[in-house]
Scaffold this motif. Structure first.
Motif, PDB file in Angstrom:
ATOM      1  N   TYR A  36      -0.514   5.236  -1.353  1.00  0.00           N
ATOM      2  CA  TYR A  36      -1.359   5.652  -0.387  1.00  0.00           C
ATOM      3  C   TYR A  36      -0.412   5.675   0.998  1.00  0.00           C
ATOM      4  N   ASP A  38      -9.496   6.441   1.378  1.00  0.00           N
ATOM      5  CA  ASP A  38     -10.233   5.203   0.509  1.00  0.00           C
ATOM      6  C   ASP A  38     -10.546   4.311   1.338  1.00  0.00           C
ATOM      7  N   SER A  39     -10.010   4.157   2.692  1.00  0.00           N
ATOM      8  CA  SER A  39     -10.388   3.049   3.586  1.00  0.00           C
ATOM      9  C   SER A  39     -10.268   3.546   5.156  1.00  0.00           C
ATOM     10  N   GLU A  97      -7.028   5.733   8.860  1.00  0.00           N
ATOM     11  CA  GLU A  97      -7.521   5.863   7.607  1.00  0.00           C
ATOM     12  C   GLU A  97      -6.077   5.686   6.545  1.00  0.00           C
ATOM     13  N   VAL A 126      -5.362   6.861   3.199  1.00  0.00           N
ATOM     14  CA  VAL A 126      -5.539   7.956   2.536  1.00  0.00           C
ATOM     15  C   VAL A 126      -4.586   7.967   1.087  1.00  0.00           C
ATOM     16  N   ARG A 127      -5.326   8.374  -0.037  1.00  0.00           N
ATOM     17  CA  ARG A 127      -4.596   8.517  -1.421  1.00  0.00           C
ATOM     18  C   ARG A 127      -3.580   9.568  -1.051  1.00  0.00           C
ATOM     19  N   SER A 145      -4.414  12.576  -3.732  1.00  0.00           N
ATOM     20  CA  SER A 145      -5.779  13.792  -3.486  1.00  0.00           C
ATOM     21  C   SER A 145      -5.934  13.885  -1.987  1.00  0.00           C
ATOM     22  N   GLU A 162      -7.681  12.131  -0.433  1.00  0.00           N
ATOM     23  CA  GLU A 162      -9.174  11.086  -0.212  1.00  0.00           C
ATOM     24  C   GLU A 162      -8.827   9.927   0.695  1.00  0.00           C
ATOM     25  N   TRP A 166       0.855  -1.299   0.059  1.00  0.00           N
ATOM     26  CA  TRP A 166      -0.080   0.190  -0.111  1.00  0.00           C
ATOM     27  C   TRP A 166       1.018   1.248   0.072  1.00  0.00           C
TER      28      TRP A 166
END
Length: 121
Positions: free
Chosen positions: A67, A97-98, A87, A89-90, A93, A95, A61
């Motif tokens: 990530y 993700d999980s 978390e 996180v991308r 971005s 964002e 990851w």
């Protein structure tokens, strides 16, 4: 118990650590020698298996650069038990993700004895 959010940050930091030697030292500081880590599909026991578990996650990851993991500042606990979210996180971005949830039990020395990890989404 000390600052539980600090524990959560240190726990998440080991999953992001690129240097295997540093990661090994972080594992020794965080986990009791006979610690157990459980997910719905796997388990790891002791420092050597935790090194493999965390390195495998890092390689999949974090290392490719897609990530990073981060702690959510919501750690709570009592009677040598701690729970918190994290978390995935991308990196491009920011964002989420999980989202994961960990439930830890701690030894008298403050190191993790058991770690039950759940993925919430």
């Amino acid at each position: 118990m000390n600052d539980l959010n600090d524990l959560a940050r240190r726990y998440v930091a080991v999953w992001n650590e690129p240097d295997a030697a540093v990661r090994r030292e972080m594992i020794a500081q965080l986990f009791a020698p006979d610690a157990a880590h459980y997910t719905p599909s796997m388990e790891a026991h002791g420092h050597a298996q935790m090194e493999v578990r965390i390195a495998t996650s890092y390689d999949k990851w974090v290392e490719p650069g897609a990530y990073v993991f981060r702690a959510v500042e919501n750690a709570t606990g009592h009677h040598d038990a701690v729970r918190f979210n994290w978390e995935m996180v991308r990196t491009a971005s920011g964002e989420v993700d999980s989202v994961g949830f960990d439930f830890l039990t701690l030894g008298e020395d403050g190191r993790i004895r058991t770690d039950h990890q759940f993925i919430e989404g």
